[in-house]
Design a protein around this motif. Structure first.
Motif, PDB file in Angstrom:
ATOM      1  N   LEU A 279       0.750  -1.250  -0.077  1.00 27.69           N
ATOM      2  CA  LEU A 279       0.084  -0.158   0.026  1.00 27.69           C
ATOM      3  C   LEU A 279       0.815   1.333   0.018  1.00 27.69           C
ATOM      4  O   LEU A 279       0.437   2.287   0.466  1.00 27.69           O
ATOM      5  CB  LEU A 279      -1.041   0.007   1.277  1.00 27.69           C
ATOM      6  CG  LEU A 279      -2.113  -1.168   1.341  1.00 27.69           C
ATOM      7  CD1 LEU A 279      -2.590  -0.982   2.472  1.00 27.69           C
ATOM      8  CD2 LEU A 279      -3.060  -0.782   0.065  1.00 27.69           C
ATOM      9  N   GLY A 280       2.282   1.240  -0.498  1.00 30.14           N
ATOM     10  CA  GLY A 280       2.884   2.222  -0.794  1.00 30.14           C
ATOM     11  C   GLY A 280       2.437   3.164  -1.757  1.00 30.14           C
ATOM     12  O   GLY A 280       1.492   3.020  -2.558  1.00 30.14           O
ATOM     13  N   ALA A 281       3.400   4.442  -1.919  1.00 30.32           N
ATOM     14  CA  ALA A 281       3.193   5.138  -3.117  1.00 30.32           C
ATOM     15  C   ALA A 281       2.671   4.538  -4.459  1.00 30.32           C
ATOM     16  O   ALA A 281       3.532   3.421  -4.799  1.00 30.32           O
ATOM     17  CB  ALA A 281       4.282   6.141  -3.271  1.00 30.32           C
ATOM     18  N   GLY A 282       1.893   5.048  -5.098  1.00 30.37           N
ATOM     19  CA  GLY A 282       1.446   4.409  -6.399  1.00 30.37           C
ATOM     20  C   GLY A 282       0.430   3.232  -6.453  1.00 30.37           C
ATOM     21  O   GLY A 282       0.171   2.682  -7.385  1.00 30.37           O
ATOM     22  N   TRP A 283       0.157   2.937  -5.044  1.00 22.36           N
ATOM     23  CA  TRP A 283      -0.792   1.646  -5.086  1.00 22.36           C
ATOM     24  C   TRP A 283      -2.167   2.047  -5.588  1.00 22.36           C
ATOM     25  O   TRP A 283      -3.098   1.384  -6.253  1.00 22.36           O
ATOM     26  CB  TRP A 283      -1.061   1.184  -3.693  1.00 22.36           C
ATOM     27  CG  TRP A 283      -2.206   1.795  -2.787  1.00 22.36           C
ATOM     28  CD1 TRP A 283      -2.152   3.005  -2.121  1.00 22.36           C
ATOM     29  CD2 TRP A 283      -3.524   1.247  -2.745  1.00 22.36           C
ATOM     30  NE1 TRP A 283      -3.325   3.193  -1.471  1.00 22.36           N
ATOM     31  CE2 TRP A 283      -4.108   2.111  -2.114  1.00 22.36           C
ATOM     32  CE3 TRP A 283      -4.018  -0.040  -3.068  1.00 22.36           C
ATOM     33  CZ2 TRP A 283      -5.504   2.144  -1.385  1.00 22.36           C
ATOM     34  CZ3 TRP A 283      -5.327   0.063  -2.901  1.00 22.36           C
ATOM     35  CH2 TRP A 283      -6.167   0.831  -2.063  1.00 22.36           C
ATOM     36  N   LEU A 284      -2.642   3.484  -5.500  1.00 22.91           N
ATOM     37  CA  LEU A 284      -3.857   3.768  -6.364  1.00 22.91           C
ATOM     38  C   LEU A 284      -3.545   4.600  -7.715  1.00 22.91           C
ATOM     39  O   LEU A 284      -2.285   5.214  -7.687  1.00 22.91           O
ATOM     40  CB  LEU A 284      -4.920   4.722  -5.378  1.00 22.91           C
ATOM     41  CG  LEU A 284      -5.504   4.165  -4.372  1.00 22.91           C
ATOM     42  CD1 LEU A 284      -6.374   5.245  -3.673  1.00 22.91           C
ATOM     43  CD2 LEU A 284      -6.603   3.182  -4.874  1.00 22.91           C
ATOM     44  N   PRO A 285      -4.503   4.579  -8.705  1.00 24.83           N
ATOM     45  CA  PRO A 285      -4.112   5.215  -9.788  1.00 24.83           C
ATOM     46  C   PRO A 285      -4.230   6.544  -9.645  1.00 24.83           C
ATOM     47  O   PRO A 285      -4.860   7.140  -8.466  1.00 24.83           O
ATOM     48  CB  PRO A 285      -5.168   4.896 -10.796  1.00 24.83           C
ATOM     49  CG  PRO A 285      -5.503   3.603 -10.364  1.00 24.83           C
ATOM     50  CD  PRO A 285      -5.185   3.319  -8.814  1.00 24.83           C
ATOM     51  N   ALA A 286      -3.646   7.592 -10.407  1.00 24.46           N
ATOM     52  CA  ALA A 286      -3.221   8.961  -9.868  1.00 24.46           C
ATOM     53  C   ALA A 286      -4.789   9.829  -9.895  1.00 24.46           C
ATOM     54  O   ALA A 286      -5.104  10.561  -9.049  1.00 24.46           O
ATOM     55  CB  ALA A 286      -2.528   9.675 -10.885  1.00 24.46           C
ATOM     56  N   ARG A 287      -5.476   9.379 -10.804  1.00 31.68           N
ATOM     57  CA  ARG A 287      -6.762   9.975 -10.928  1.00 31.68           C
ATOM     58  C   ARG A 287      -7.844   9.797  -9.778  1.00 31.68           C
ATOM     59  O   ARG A 287      -8.562  10.599  -9.219  1.00 31.68           O
ATOM     60  CB  ARG A 287      -7.521   9.590 -12.115  1.00 31.68           C
ATOM     61  CG  ARG A 287      -7.904   8.367 -12.324  1.00 31.68           C
ATOM     62  CD  ARG A 287      -8.683   7.944 -13.567  1.00 31.68           C
ATOM     63  NE  ARG A 287      -8.016   8.327 -14.881  1.00 31.68           N
ATOM     64  CZ  ARG A 287      -8.413   8.669 -15.963  1.00 31.68           C
ATOM     65  NH1 ARG A 287      -9.559   8.194 -16.321  1.00 31.68           N
ATOM     66  NH2 ARG A 287      -7.771   8.770 -17.294  1.00 31.68           N
ATOM     67  N   ILE A 288      -7.488   8.565  -8.998  1.00 28.12           N
ATOM     68  CA  ILE A 288      -8.286   8.114  -7.878  1.00 28.12           C
ATOM     69  C   ILE A 288      -8.007   8.865  -6.745  1.00 28.12           C
ATOM     70  O   ILE A 288      -8.524   9.569  -6.030  1.00 28.12           O
ATOM     71  CB  ILE A 288      -7.987   6.530  -7.517  1.00 28.12           C
ATOM     72  CG1 ILE A 288      -8.432   5.840  -8.782  1.00 28.12           C
ATOM     73  CG2 ILE A 288      -9.117   6.333  -6.474  1.00 28.12           C
ATOM     74  CD1 ILE A 288     -10.120   6.211  -9.208  1.00 28.12           C
ATOM     75  N   VAL A 289      -6.533   9.199  -6.612  1.00 24.00           N
ATOM     76  CA  VAL A 289      -5.968  10.096  -5.540  1.00 24.00           C
ATOM     77  C   VAL A 289      -6.362  11.515  -5.518  1.00 24.00           C
ATOM     78  O   VAL A 289      -6.746  11.888  -4.650  1.00 24.00           O
ATOM     79  CB  VAL A 289      -4.348   9.794  -5.751  1.00 24.00           C
ATOM     80  CG1 VAL A 289      -3.742  10.939  -4.675  1.00 24.00           C
ATOM     81  CG2 VAL A 289      -3.650   8.376  -5.521  1.00 24.00           C
ATOM     82  N   ALA A 290      -6.443  11.788  -6.923  1.00 22.59           N
ATOM     83  CA  ALA A 290      -6.924  13.278  -6.991  1.00 22.59           C
ATOM     84  C   ALA A 290      -8.316  13.499  -6.610  1.00 22.59           C
ATOM     85  O   ALA A 290      -8.803  14.404  -6.109  1.00 22.59           O
ATOM     86  CB  ALA A 290      -6.791  13.752  -8.538  1.00 22.59           C
TER      87      ALA A 290
END
Length: 308
Positions: A279-290
């Motif tokens: 679950l580190g950096a990048g586990w979620l796509p960038a558009r979801i993080v946004a």
């Protein structure tokens, strides 16, 4: 849904539930075809100091069973659960609340992403949810309602919720087919036929949820699934409970030798969960993080009409 899949918090008073003023519905962007087993809101306390995720039963649901299950959830352990922290007083409107975590329901996440999630994301989701269910089973509890809408995705990992809608206390033999808000695609066949909720039923529901995250629906064809899930998900979805894998097997298969060192509170380090390493950096796509960040900013900026 607003352009880019962003969810916007309303800035006017929608209503009050218990001591809280509703800011927005959490599930306003969930596709209409997706069952949601409870009504969920983001709300704020009258003094403006506390923001919460607040749930109420569906209009056709049993309020007492909802409150019984919410009460039981207060004792759940683990980092990936959202147990009730505050319950409505007996005799009034049924609701429960827990601290607000910026997060999107899994069906909204797929809509924002424009389709199924990457294999890395689904793998991390699988391990975190399997660890959560394993802890729950160790407490002699079953969820009996995991499904796409019960899973929220936050920047630091998933959260399994909808306790208070799971109805895990249903007596043996009580039919579960057609229960309000329950996702039929995530319901184990033996439970749909009237059997009592049990741990291997949760394994079936986990497989259906992972299939949804990876393909967009809960009953995929084998070739639709990415490599690591192509064998695992069909085993979870076996009609015979005895043929389903144990949660420990799922964790070992998807995250072998991936434990991380975490502070133990005494100046040293202990062994963390298998999910932590995924679950580190990048586990979620960038558009979801946004989209999660946009929700958080919108909620923070929302103005609610407080009582005079």
């Amino acid at each position: 849904m607003p352009e880019g899949g962003r969810r916007t918090a309303t800035t006017r008073r929608i209503g009050r539930i218990g001591p809280y003023t509703v800011i927005t519905r959490l599930d306003s962007d969930v596709p209409a075809r997706t069952p949601v087993p409870e009504q969920r809101f983001i709300a704020r306390s009258a003094d403006g100091d506390r923001t919460v995720l607040l749930s109420t039963p569906l209009p056709e649901a049993d309020p007492q069973r909802f409150m019984d299950e919410a009460g039981a959830s207060r004792y759940l352990l683990g980092p990936w659960v959202l147990p009730a922290a505050e319950l409505a007083a007996p005799g009034g409107e049924a609701w429960h609340a827990r601290p607000y975590v910026p997060a999107l329901p899994l069906p909204v996440v797929l809509a924002v992403n424009g389709g199924p999630l990457p294999e890395r994301t689904v793998r991390a989701l699988a391990v975190a949810l399997a660890e959560t269910l394993a802890v729950m089973h160790g407490q002699q509890l079953t969820h009996a309602g995991p499904g796409p809408a019960a899973v929220l995705l936050a920047a630091d990992g998933p959260r399994l919720g909808c306790f208070g809608a799971a109805r895990a206390a249903a007596p043996d033999g009580a039919p579960r087919h057609g229960v309000p808000g329950l996702d039929a695609g995530s319901l184990a066949p033996e439970q749909a036929a009237g059997g009592q909720p049990h741990p291997l039923g949760d394994v079936y529901a986990l497989g259906a949820t992972l299939a949804y995250a990876a393909t967009g629906h809960t009953m995929p064809e084998g070739e639709e699934l990415p490599g690591l899930l192509r064998s695992l998900v069909p085993r979870c979805l076996a009609r015979d409970p005895a043929r389903r894998p144990q949660l420990s097997d799922i964790i070992e298969e998807l995250a072998p030798d991936s434990r991380t060192a975490v502070p133990d509170g005494f100046g040293g380090f202990g062994v963390g969960s298998r999910a932590d390493s995924l679950l580190g950096a990048g586990w979620l796509p960038a558009r979801i993080v946004a989209a999660v960040a946009h929700q958080s900013a919108s909620v923070l900026a929302a103005e609610v009409q407080l009582p005079e």
